[in-house]
Structure formats: structure tokens, C-alpha cells
Design an enzyme around this catalytic site. Structure first.
Site, short mmCIF file in Angstrom:
data_model
loop_
_atom_site.label_atom_id
_atom_site.label_comp_id
_atom_site.label_asym_id
_atom_site.label_seq_id
_atom_site.Cartn_x
_atom_site.Cartn_y
_atom_site.Cartn_z
N TYR A 109 -13.90 -15.99 -11.37
CA TYR A 109 -14.72 -17.14 -11.79
C TYR A 109 -13.91 -18.39 -11.44
O TYR A 109 -12.83 -18.61 -11.98
CB TYR A 109 -14.97 -17.11 -13.29
CG TYR A 109 -15.96 -16.05 -13.74
CD1 TYR A 109 -15.55 -14.75 -14.03
CD2 TYR A 109 -17.31 -16.36 -13.88
CE1 TYR A 109 -16.46 -13.79 -14.44
CE2 TYR A 109 -18.24 -15.40 -14.30
CZ TYR A 109 -17.80 -14.12 -14.57
OH TYR A 109 -18.71 -13.16 -14.98
N PRO A 138 -26.54 -17.40 -15.74
CA PRO A 138 -25.88 -16.12 -15.46
C PRO A 138 -24.36 -16.15 -15.57
O PRO A 138 -23.70 -15.13 -15.47
CB PRO A 138 -26.31 -15.81 -14.03
CG PRO A 138 -26.76 -17.09 -13.45
CD PRO A 138 -27.24 -17.93 -14.58
N LYS A 190 -24.89 -12.43 -19.33
CA LYS A 190 -25.50 -12.04 -20.60
C LYS A 190 -27.00 -11.76 -20.51
O LYS A 190 -27.59 -11.26 -21.47
CB LYS A 190 -25.27 -13.15 -21.65
CG LYS A 190 -23.81 -13.30 -22.05
CD LYS A 190 -23.27 -12.05 -22.71
CE LYS A 190 -21.77 -11.94 -22.57
NZ LYS A 190 -21.32 -10.57 -22.37
N TYR A 220 -17.36 -11.59 -23.71
CA TYR A 220 -17.68 -11.11 -22.36
C TYR A 220 -17.95 -9.60 -22.36
O TYR A 220 -18.90 -9.14 -21.73
CB TYR A 220 -16.52 -11.43 -21.40
CG TYR A 220 -16.91 -11.31 -19.95
CD1 TYR A 220 -16.78 -10.10 -19.27
CD2 TYR A 220 -17.46 -12.39 -19.26
CE1 TYR A 220 -17.16 -9.98 -17.95
CE2 TYR A 220 -17.84 -12.27 -17.92
CZ TYR A 220 -17.70 -11.06 -17.28
OH TYR A 220 -18.10 -10.93 -15.97
N HIS A 271 -14.08 -2.51 -15.14
CA HIS A 271 -13.18 -3.66 -14.99
C HIS A 271 -12.55 -4.00 -16.33
O HIS A 271 -13.26 -4.28 -17.29
CB HIS A 271 -13.96 -4.88 -14.47
CG HIS A 271 -14.25 -4.82 -13.00
ND1 HIS A 271 -14.57 -5.92 -12.27
CD2 HIS A 271 -14.27 -3.78 -12.13
CE1 HIS A 271 -14.75 -5.58 -11.00
NE2 HIS A 271 -14.59 -4.27 -10.90
P1 FAS Z 1 -37.46 -8.88 -15.73
O1 FAS Z 1 -37.93 -10.25 -15.33
O2 FAS Z 1 -36.34 -8.24 -15.00
O3 FAS Z 1 -38.69 -7.86 -15.64
C1 FAS Z 1 -39.97 -8.26 -16.07
C2 FAS Z 1 -40.99 -7.38 -15.37
O4 FAS Z 1 -42.28 -7.73 -15.86
C3 FAS Z 1 -41.00 -7.60 -13.86
O5 FAS Z 1 -40.90 -6.37 -13.18
C4 FAS Z 1 -42.35 -8.27 -13.60
O6 FAS Z 1 -42.93 -7.86 -12.38
C5 FAS Z 1 -43.18 -7.81 -14.78
N1 FAS Z 1 -44.23 -8.76 -15.16
C6 FAS Z 1 -44.17 -10.09 -15.20
N2 FAS Z 1 -45.34 -10.60 -15.61
C7 FAS Z 1 -46.18 -9.54 -15.83
C8 FAS Z 1 -47.52 -9.40 -16.25
N3 FAS Z 1 -48.25 -10.47 -16.52
N4 FAS Z 1 -48.04 -8.15 -16.36
C9 FAS Z 1 -47.28 -7.06 -16.08
N5 FAS Z 1 -46.00 -7.12 -15.67
C10 FAS Z 1 -45.47 -8.35 -15.54
N6 FAS Z 1 -28.50 -11.73 -15.48
C11 FAS Z 1 -27.19 -11.46 -15.45
O7 FAS Z 1 -26.66 -10.96 -16.45
N7 FAS Z 1 -26.43 -11.76 -14.33
C12 FAS Z 1 -26.99 -12.31 -13.20
O8 FAS Z 1 -26.32 -12.58 -12.22
C13 FAS Z 1 -28.37 -12.60 -13.19
N8 FAS Z 1 -28.96 -13.13 -12.08
C14 FAS Z 1 -30.31 -13.43 -12.11
C15 FAS Z 1 -30.97 -14.00 -10.99
C16 FAS Z 1 -32.35 -14.31 -11.04
C17 FAS Z 1 -33.02 -14.93 -9.83
C18 FAS Z 1 -33.09 -14.05 -12.21
C19 FAS Z 1 -34.56 -14.41 -12.30
C20 FAS Z 1 -32.45 -13.49 -13.32
C21 FAS Z 1 -31.07 -13.16 -13.27
N9 FAS Z 1 -30.40 -12.57 -14.36
C22 FAS Z 1 -29.09 -12.29 -14.36
C23 FAS Z 1 -31.11 -12.25 -15.54
C24 FAS Z 1 -31.84 -10.95 -15.30
O9 FAS Z 1 -30.92 -9.97 -14.94
C25 FAS Z 1 -32.63 -10.64 -16.53
O10 FAS Z 1 -31.89 -10.84 -17.71
C26 FAS Z 1 -33.19 -9.24 -16.53
O11 FAS Z 1 -33.93 -9.07 -15.35
C27 FAS Z 1 -34.03 -9.09 -17.78
O12 FAS Z 1 -34.80 -7.97 -17.64
P2 FAS Z 1 -36.32 -7.94 -18.19
O13 FAS Z 1 -36.34 -8.52 -19.55
O14 FAS Z 1 -36.78 -6.55 -17.96
O15 FAS Z 1 -37.13 -8.97 -17.29
C1 PHB Z 2 -23.18 -10.46 -10.29
O1 PHB Z 2 -22.41 -9.60 -9.84
O2 PHB Z 2 -24.34 -10.66 -9.83
C2 PHB Z 2 -22.73 -11.30 -11.45
C3 PHB Z 2 -21.57 -10.96 -12.11
C4 PHB Z 2 -21.14 -11.74 -13.19
C5 PHB Z 2 -21.88 -12.85 -13.56
C6 PHB Z 2 -23.05 -13.20 -12.89
C7 PHB Z 2 -23.49 -12.42 -11.83
O3 PHB Z 2 -21.44 -13.63 -14.59
#
Ligand code: FAS
Ligand code: PHB
Length: 389
Positions: free
Chosen positions: A200, A292, A296, A384, A72
Site C-alpha cells: 500500500y 476498496p 472490506k 485488516y 499473507h
Molecule cells: P455484487 O454487486 O457483487 O452482486 C450483486 C449481484 O446482483 C450481481 O451479480 C448483479 O448482476 C445482481 N443484480 C443487480 N441488480 C439486480 C436485479 N435488479 N435483479 C437481479 N439481480 C440483480 N471489494 C474489496 O474488498 N476489494 C476490492 O478491490 C473491490 N473492488 C471493487 C471494484 C468494483 C468496480 C466494484 C463495483 C466493487 C469492488 N469491491 C471490492 C466491492 C465488491 O467486491 C463487493 O463488496 C462485492 O461484490 C459484494 O458482493 P454482493 O453484495 O454479492 O454484490
Molecule cells: C485486490 O487485490 O483487488 C485488492 C487487494 C486489497 C485491497 C483492494 C483490492 O485493499
């Protein structure tokens, strides 16, 4: 068991670090408390910065993303019926890649399988011991087995609810937090995206985001109250509200359909400093969370991994510690810039319950400045597409 790096967490941070370390012959074991299917069942981020796609290339895990991801060059910003495009490519020379976090995680798991990397799922009661010594170790249980991993380094990639951050003594760490008074209700639907790029949208009724995963899989979000639950929203109510928040021209193109996933994510800004304690290094959500809005979260996890990978490569190759000693400061310098952008964009695009008439005029003036000044658009575009590592 013994390894060089014990990685706690098999999400994108842990898996990407493990894959990069393997390219330098550095051994690691990844522990996750969930099953692989559970990890792959999460619907999260959708936009990858150039730095992230470069790292996937370096890890040898970019092929499918390059085939199936969507490049994009820009995104649409709307405020009521007004809409304007931010041209990332023209303003920065860079674009972003739309490719879901779920697919990134799947690709990383499959790459780990190909190198027969040791990944232990369903690990319970994970405890990190002697992190502030040169001989840390990790204990955990799988079923009724109690196990132990001796290692040189522990990478805490276990997300916001993991054990790594709180392994650092409370008097050795400082948390910075802002909780937003709303959440995002997200819907995934097997429908064509409403627009070829992300939209957005800010409206009197609140924020909305139109995103996608592919030409027939769309991801939509609307700002919702923190008291809302997914089951409070029928699909019909969701689509009706989304149409009221995006410009009429977009709403007219919206193809609705049954939701195949519906969830609510609360919004918060959070940073824990430092990101290192002895031989324990925090990466990704274990150390920081962003709303989100600016896409980032996943991308800042990637820059943490980049800095830690550089430091560990030097450490294991030469014994020098300048890289790991500077890790926390280098990672936090970029983390705080991501926090700032995510806070700025969230403050600009959402409606706040306690917003005064003056606050609303400030939002409108900020949008007007962004719409009419290339310098403002360039600043937004640079953040971005991803600031340099
Ligand atoms: P993660 O949380 O992805 O992974 C951590 C891992 O550690 C998990 O698999 C978990 O099972 C494991 N774990 C936890 N505790 C443990 C323990 N005690 N022992 C062993 N393992 C354990 N970011 C965006 O950029 N755009 C979005 O739209 C967006 N939407 C999101 C929606 C939600 C509901 C959430 C929670 C986050 C969102 N994020 C978004 C942010 C997300 O993408 C995170 O930045 C990303 O998952 C970060 O990755 P990790 O640091 O690997 O953490
Ligand atoms: C998504 O596609 O999940 C998404 C994209 C951009 C954002 C947040 C979430 O800023």
C-alpha cells in the site's frame, strides 16, 4: 414457483447465503439479472478475512481456496521512500488469504451446481412485493415469460444498483454517503507480483496498491482523477506512473506486461439503514459500500450473510424471530466499523485535491505514529484481518 428464501442477486453475497442455507435444508431460489458468465467476468476484490474463509469452510466451498489461495501474514506500507511492514500474524495471531472474488464466485456457482440449486439468470424487471407481510413474493421476466416466486423471506443481495434497497419506502430508510474526489484505475497483468505481500503506497503523486491473484497474475491500482477513463491510460503510462508512486526498491523489481483488464472504480462510503423491512433483508453492497482501500467490501458482505444465516436458521427451525429481528442492528454494528476503517485508511493513504499543508502534516504524523507505535499497528492489523463476527 415457491421457495422459503428468494435471493435477489447471484454475486458472492447471494451465492454464499444460498450455500449456507442448503447446509440446513432451507430451500432458496437465486435470481440474477445477468448471465453467469457476466457475473464471473467481473474483476473485484482480492483479500479474504479469516471470517470469510471460515464461512466458505462452513459452506463446504473452501477446498480450492485452501489449495490455491495465498496466506499473507502481513503487508507493506510505504510513504514516499519510507516503507514498513505491518505484521498481522505477530500482532493478532491471524492472517488474510489472497484469493480473487472471481474465484470465490466460481467456486460458489460450482458448489450450487453440485446441489442442483435453482439459479435463474437474465431475470429482468425483478419486483419485490408485500415485503412487509408474512407472504412476500417476487415477480420477474425471463425473455417474454412473466414469472412469480412465492416465498417466506426475500434476501436482497443485488448490489448497489439493485432493486432491494429501494423496495424499502424512502421514508423508512436513511442513507449515509461520502463520495471521494478520485477513483482507482486497476490493471490485471500476467506478470509476477512485485512483492510477496501487498504494498500500500502513498506518494506525492497519489496512492498506489500492488496486489496479486497468483504467482503470475498481478493486480495493480493507482489513484486517478474521476474524469479519467481507462482508455486515457496506455499500459506504458500506467506502469511509469505506478513506478513513480512505489519505493524505488519495489519499482526496480516491477515486471511489466500487457494489461488483460483495465478499469476504473469510483470510491465512495455508503450505508443505508435499516438493513431489514418486514421479510426483506439486505446483504452486502445492496446495503453498504466502502472504498476498496481496506479490502472490506466483500468481507463485510460475508459478515452480513453470517448474521442473516443464523437468524434464518433459527426462524425456519423454530419459528422464533429473535435472530432475524436483531439482524439489522447486528450487521450494521460491524458494517460501521468497516466503514470507519476503510475511511481512515483511505484518508491516510490518498492525496486529496483540496488538501492543505496542515492536512499533509496530519497524514505524515499519522503515518509516523503507525510506523513507530505497536499499539497503532495492532489496531490496524485487527481491522485488516477482520474484526470478530
Ligand atoms: P455484487 O454487486 O457483487 O452482486 C450483486 C449481484 O446482483 C450481481 O451479480 C448483479 O448482476 C445482481 N443484480 C443487480 N441488480 C439486480 C436485479 N435488479 N435483479 C437481479 N439481480 C440483480 N471489494 C474489496 O474488498 N476489494 C476490492 O478491490 C473491490 N473492488 C471493487 C471494484 C468494483 C468496480 C466494484 C463495483 C466493487 C469492488 N469491491 C471490492 C466491492 C465488491 O467486491 C463487493 O463488496 C462485492 O461484490 C459484494 O458482493 P454482493 O453484495 O454479492 O454484490
Ligand atoms: C485486490 O487485490 O483487488 C485488492 C487487494 C486489497 C485491497 C483492494 C483490492 O485493499
Amino acid at each position: 414457483m415457491r421457495t422459503q428464501v428468494a435471493i435477489i442477486g447471484g454475486g458472492p453475497s447471494g451465492l454464499l447465503l444460498g450455500q449456507l442455507l442448503a447446509t440446513r435444508g432451507i430451500d432458496c431460489i437465486i435470481l440474477d439479472r445477468q448471465s453467469r458468465d457476466h457475473v464471473l467476468g467481473r474483476i473485484r476484490a482480492g483479500v479474504l478475512e479469516r471470517g470469510f474463509t471460515d464461512l466458505l469452510e462452513e459452506a463446504g466451498v473452501a477446498d480450492r481456496m485452501k489449495r490455491e489461495g495465498f496466506v499473507h501474514d502481513g503487508a507493506l506500507i510505504s510513504y514516499g521512500e519510507e516503507a514498513f511492514r505491518i505484521d498481522f500474524k505477530a500482532l493478532t495471531g491471524h492472517a488474510v488469504t489472497v484469493y480473487g472474488q472471481t474465484e470465490v464466485t466460481r467456486d460458489l456457482y460450482e458448489a450450487r451446481d453440485r446441489i442442483a440449486g435453482q439459479t435463474i439468470h437474465d431475470a429482468e424487471d425483478v419486483v419485490i412485493h408485500d415485503a412487509d407481510s408474512n407472504a412476500p413474493f417476487v415477480t420477474f421476466k425471463v425473455g417474454d415469460q412473466s414469472l412469480r416466486i412465492e416465498c417466506d423471506v426475500v434476501a436482497g443481495c443485488d448490489g448497489f444498483h439493485g432493486v432491494s434497497r429501494t423496495t424499502i419506502p424512502a421514508d423508512r430508510r436513511q442513507a449515509f454517503e461520502k463520495v471521494y474526489p478520485f477513483g482507482w484505475l486497476g490493471v490485471l497483468s500476467r506478470t509476477p507480483p512485485v512483492n510477496h505481500e501487498l504494498v500500500y503506497a502513498s506518494s506525492d503523486r497519489g496512492f498506489a496498491l500492488c496486489s496479486m491473484r497468483n504467482t503470475n497474475l498481478s493486480r495493480y491500482y493507482i489513484q486517478c482523477d474521476l474524469s479519467d477513463r481507462p482508455e486515457d491510460w496506455t499500459d506504458a503510462a500506467f506502469w511509469q506512473e505506478l513506478k513513480r508512486r512505489i519505493p524505488a526498491a519495489q519499482a526496480a523489481n516491477l515486471v511489466t506486461g500487457p494489461s488483460i483488464e483495465k478499469s476504473i472504480a469510483p470510491l465512495r462510503s455508503f450505508v443505508s439503514e435499516p438493513m431489514r423491512w418486514g421479510r426483506l433483508f439486505l446483504c452486502g453492497d445492496a446495503a453498504h459500500i466502502v472504498p476498496p482501500t481496506g479490502a472490506k467490501g466483500l468481507n463485510t458482505a460475508a459478515s452480513d450473510v453470517h448474521y442473516l444465516f443464523e437468524g434464518l436458521t433459527q426462524f425456519f427451525a423454530t419459528g422464533q424471530t429473535t435472530g432475524i429481528d436483531s439482524y439489522s442492528a447486528r450487521a450494521l454494528a460491524r458494517v460501521w466499523k468497516a466503514e470507519r476503517f476503510s475511511w481512515w485508511f483511505s484518508s491516510l493513504m490518498h492525496r486529496f485535491p483540496d488538501q492543505s499543508a496542515f492536512d499533509l502534516r496530519m497524514q505524515q504524523a499519522e503515518i509516523a505514529f503507525l510506523r513507530s507505535h505497536e499499539s497503532a499497528q495492532r489496531a490496524m492489523a485487527e481491522n485488516y484481518v477482520g474484526l470478530p463476527y
